[in-house]
Design an enzyme around this catalytic site. Structure first.
Site, PDB file in Angstrom:
ATOM      1  N   MET A  99      50.000  48.282   7.895  1.00 41.51           N
ATOM      2  CA  MET A  99      52.098  48.654   8.380  1.00 41.51           C
ATOM      3  C   MET A  99      52.626  49.878   8.453  1.00 41.51           C
ATOM      4  SD  MET A  99      54.015  45.845   5.678  1.00 41.51           S
ATOM      5  CE  MET A  99      53.185  46.617   4.369  1.00 41.51           C
ATOM      6  N   ILE A 157      50.482  47.281  -1.151  1.00 38.82           N
ATOM      7  CA  ILE A 157      49.841  48.344  -1.783  1.00 38.82           C
ATOM      8  C   ILE A 157      50.190  49.908  -1.016  1.00 38.82           C
ATOM      9  CG2 ILE A 157      47.093  50.222  -1.289  1.00 38.82           C
ATOM     10  CD1 ILE A 157      46.113  47.578  -1.198  1.00 38.82           C
ATOM     11  N   GLY A 187      56.030  52.730   5.173  1.00 42.29           N
ATOM     12  CA  GLY A 187      54.348  52.938   5.362  1.00 42.29           C
ATOM     13  C   GLY A 187      53.379  51.985   4.513  1.00 42.29           C
ATOM     14  N   SER A 188      52.456  51.855   4.585  1.00 46.18           N
ATOM     15  CA  SER A 188      51.859  50.796   3.566  1.00 46.18           C
ATOM     16  C   SER A 188      50.651  49.614   3.468  1.00 46.18           C
ATOM     17  CB  SER A 188      53.015  50.448   2.749  1.00 46.18           C
ATOM     18  OG  SER A 188      53.968  49.555   2.884  1.00 46.18           O
ATOM     19  N   ARG A 189      50.325  49.638   3.231  1.00 40.22           N
ATOM     20  CA  ARG A 189      49.188  48.191   3.985  1.00 40.22           C
ATOM     21  C   ARG A 189      49.527  47.139   2.530  1.00 40.22           C
ATOM     22  NH1 ARG A 189      43.496  49.904   2.519  1.00 40.22           N
ATOM     23  NH2 ARG A 189      42.733  47.978   1.159  1.00 40.22           N
TER      24      ARG A 189
END
EC number: 4.1.1.65
Length: 230
Positions: A99, A157, A187-189
């Site tokens: 993301m 994450i 902002g991440s995953r």
């Protein structure tokens, strides 16, 4: 769907304070110098859209597993689930959704089931698109136990910019497919570990919509697709 509804999406309550802060700073910037104020307006609008929480049309059907996050598929590979979930040392197929700061960051359950285990681990803030981020970065891991005995892991994450992983579920809680369970700021995953024998039906580079895009179908061993989508 109205024209206004196309542009104005519901905002998650977590975003209220941030939009208020951005708006207050914008007023100060206008007082200092008008061009700076308009930059502040743009950033305030961005903050509002970051915390948007639109409704989603969740596919119906037994065994359908949907994307837990908006973004793009950054990795498809075998990996061992986080040890804190108690899923054993065998590598499973892992699908990672990255993301960026323009994606909706509300996370949704990929499939209906019961949260059998959940664990938060502090860590680093490396670029979430890197493979080692799944091990080194701050994360929150969930194990979803399915009615047929199989298990799926979902891992939030933190990334290079993200500094807060949020969740509002607990062990033993039941979840519906597409139900909101958490959010990651800025902002991440999100990783999904599929049961053995289940192949992802997505491709690296494919755009995903949380709660809508079908990631896999349990019970079908269709040919695995891993070609990059341009």
């Amino acid at each position: 769907m109205t024209m206004l509804g196309t542009f104005l999406k519901p905002m998650h309550p977590e975003g209220y304070k941030f939009v208020a802060i951005f708006a207050a700073i914008t007023l100060v910037l206008f007082w200092l110098w008008e061009p700076l104020g308009w930059i502040g307006v743009g950033l305030t609008v961005w903050c509002y859209y970051f915390f948007r929480d639109p409704k989603r049309s969740v596919p119906q059907g037994a065994g359908i597993l949907v994307s837990p996050a908006d973004g793009v598929i950054s990795l498809i590979e075998r990996a061992v689930p986080p040890p804190e979930l108690g899923m054993g040392p065998v590598a499973l197929m892992r699908v990672s959704v990255f993301m960026n700061v323009f994606n909706c960051h509300v996370n949704r359950a990929p499939i209906a089931g019961t949260i059998g285990a959940m664990s938060y681990r502090p860590g680093k803030f490396l670029n979430a698109s890197l493979d080692k981020a799944s091990v080194d970065n701050e994360r929150n891991s969930l194990r979803i136990d399915l009615a047929d005995g199989r298990q799926i892991a979902v891992v939030q994450i933190a990334g290079l910019v993200a500094r807060r992983i949020m969740w509002w579920v607990a062990e033993g809680q039941g979840m519906r497919t597409g139900e909101r369970f958490g959010l990651i700021r800025f902002g991440s995953r999100v990783d999904v570990y599929l049961p053995e024998g289940v192949s992802p039906q997505v491709a690296i580079g494919q755009t995903m919509v949380a709660g809508e895009t079908v990631l896999a179908v349990l019970g079908r061993d269709l040919p695995q697709t891993m070609a990059r989508v341009e």
